[in-house]
Scaffold this active site. Structure first.
Site, PDB file in Angstrom:
ATOM      1  CE  LYS A   1      26.980   0.115   0.109  1.00 58.49           C
ATOM      2  NZ  LYS A   1      27.764   1.327   0.241  1.00 58.49           N
TER       3      LYS A   1
ATOM      4  CD  GLU B   1      24.968   4.419  -4.807  1.00 51.56           C
ATOM      5  OE1 GLU B   1      24.073   4.208  -3.993  1.00 51.56           O
ATOM      6  OE2 GLU B   1      25.974   3.692  -4.898  1.00 51.56           O
TER       7      GLU B   1
ATOM      8  CG  HIS C   1      28.214   0.353  -5.514  1.00 52.94           C
ATOM      9  ND1 HIS C   1      29.244   0.799  -4.734  1.00 52.94           N
ATOM     10  CD2 HIS C   1      27.073   0.738  -4.903  1.00 52.94           C
ATOM     11  CE1 HIS C   1      28.738   1.424  -3.676  1.00 52.94           C
ATOM     12  NE2 HIS C   1      27.424   1.387  -3.756  1.00 52.94           N
TER      13      HIS C   1
ATOM     14  CD  GLU D   1      30.766   0.403  -1.431  1.00 47.71           C
ATOM     15  OE1 GLU D   1      30.133  -0.669  -1.498  1.00 47.71           O
ATOM     16  OE2 GLU D   1      30.414   1.358  -0.712  1.00 47.71           O
TER      17      GLU D   1
ATOM     18  CG  ASN E   1      24.278  -2.183  -2.232  1.00 52.11           C
ATOM     19  OD1 ASN E   1      24.534  -3.364  -1.953  1.00 52.11           O
ATOM     20  ND2 ASN E   1      25.171  -1.383  -2.795  1.00 52.11           N
TER      21      ASN E   1
ATOM     22  CB  SER F   1      24.738   9.417   3.746  1.00 50.26           C
ATOM     23  OG  SER F   1      26.079   8.954   3.867  1.00 50.26           O
TER      24      SER F   1
ATOM     25  N   GLY G   1      28.403   6.053   2.682  1.00 49.29           N
ATOM     26  CA  GLY G   1      28.873   5.549   3.969  1.00 49.29           C
ATOM     27  C   GLY G   1      29.547   6.592   4.836  1.00 49.29           C
TER      28      GLY G   1
HETATM   29  O1  LIG Z   1      26.460   2.837  -1.648  1.00 49.58           O
HETATM   30  C1  LIG Z   1      25.325   3.036  -1.295  1.00 49.58           C
HETATM   31  C2  LIG Z   1      24.189   2.285  -1.860  1.00 49.58           C
HETATM   32  O2  LIG Z   1      24.565   1.553  -2.980  1.00 49.58           O
HETATM   33  C3  LIG Z   1      25.024   4.034  -0.252  1.00 49.58           C
HETATM   34  O3  LIG Z   1      25.510   3.571   0.950  1.00 49.58           O
HETATM   35  P1  LIG Z   1      25.147   4.356   2.308  1.00 49.58           P
HETATM   36  O4  LIG Z   1      23.642   4.539   2.286  1.00 49.58           O
HETATM   37  O5  LIG Z   1      25.617   3.484   3.405  1.00 49.58           O
HETATM   38  O6  LIG Z   1      25.852   5.676   2.223  1.00 49.58           O
END
Ligand SMILES: O=C(CO)COP(=O)(O)O
Length: 261
Positions: free
Chosen positions: A11, A176, A103, A105, A9, A222, A182
């Protein structure tokens, strides 16, 4: 036996040049592995989910490599007056086979609730895409001992159960934990397996045992080359949804390489 899926992903990252370079590097490696077995092909399927602006060039860069393409969101409607949105049929039209939905976010930044995620997942299925529906608890919810209850509620509300049954279509579920995204803090293998086993059990109730067994459950938060082997070895972990590490070809490839054949 469920085949593992390693999904990147990206992002909101990547200008054309960066995205193309990343996609071309991954495609070259996949092609070389497939053609010469050196390095050996990863024992998993690979998926990249770039931002909308990069879907077209990335699609061209990975064509024929076996790497799949996915979007990061879609609208509930197939077309119409929805400025700034992109629909599932549009994603399918450009070569996507997956779309990430719900997600955290998007749940946080765009106020998406479970009903919205479910409607988007229905739209994705109707548009010929496999939805990757994301769920996960916040740190406060985990500290309050509510993890399993929160996730069960999100799954109950977000999964397009009727559409799945009617279409005999598949979906991918991603766990997640919000506090692990992150942050460099990964859930422990025990924490991940506990949630994934609960997810598998809930899927059995909602979709029946056969489909629960066939559904891929991804962990995200992560995931890095050093923690991937332990996470991917868990009984109910069928892959990873990778954020930051998916922006580095070496790291993404190493995570894929951690899938045991
Ligand atoms: O949100 C994520 C994947 O959709 C995970 O992000 P990170 O791997 O940067 O923690």
């Amino acid at each position: 036996m469920r085949r593992k899926l390693i999904a990147g992903n990206w992002k909101m990252n990547g200008m054309t040049a960066d995205g193309l370079k990343l996609a071309e590097t991954l495609a070259q490696r996949a092609q070389q592995a497939a053609d010469y077995g050196d390095p050996p092909p990863p024992a998993c399927d690979l998926l990249v989910c770039p931002p909308f602006t990069l879907l077209w060039p990335v699609r061209d860069a990975i064509v024929g490599s076996g790497i799949a393409l996915g979007g990061q969101d879609c609208h509930t409607a197939p077309s119409g007056a929805h400025t700034g949105d992109v629909s599932a049929p549009m994603l399918a039209d450009i070569g996507c086979s997956f779309v990430v939905l719900g997600h955290s976010e998007r749940r946080q930044n765009h106020g998406e609730d479970d009903a919205t995620v479910r409607a988007k997942a229905e739209a994705a299925l109707a548009g010929g895409l496999t939805p990757i529906v994301c769920v996960g608890e916040t740190e406060a919810e985990r500290d309050a001992g509510q993890t399993l209850a929160v996730i069960a509620r999100q799954v109950e509300g977000s999964l397009p159960v009727e559409a799945l049954s009617a279409a005999d279509a598949g979906l991918v579920l991603a766990y997640e934990p919000v506090w692990a995204i992150g942050t460099g803090r990964t859930a422990t293998p025990a924490q991940v397996q506990e949630v994934h086993a609960a997810l598998r059990g809930q899927l059995a109730e909602l979709l029946g045992p056969a489909r629960a067994e066939a559904t891929q459950l991804l962990y995200g938060g992560s995931v890095k080359p050093d923690n991937a082997p332990d996470l991917l070895a868990l009984a109910d972990v069928d892959g990873a949804l990778v954020g930051g590490a998916s922006l580095k070809a070496d790291d993404f490839w190493a995570i894929a390489g951690a899938c045991a054949p």
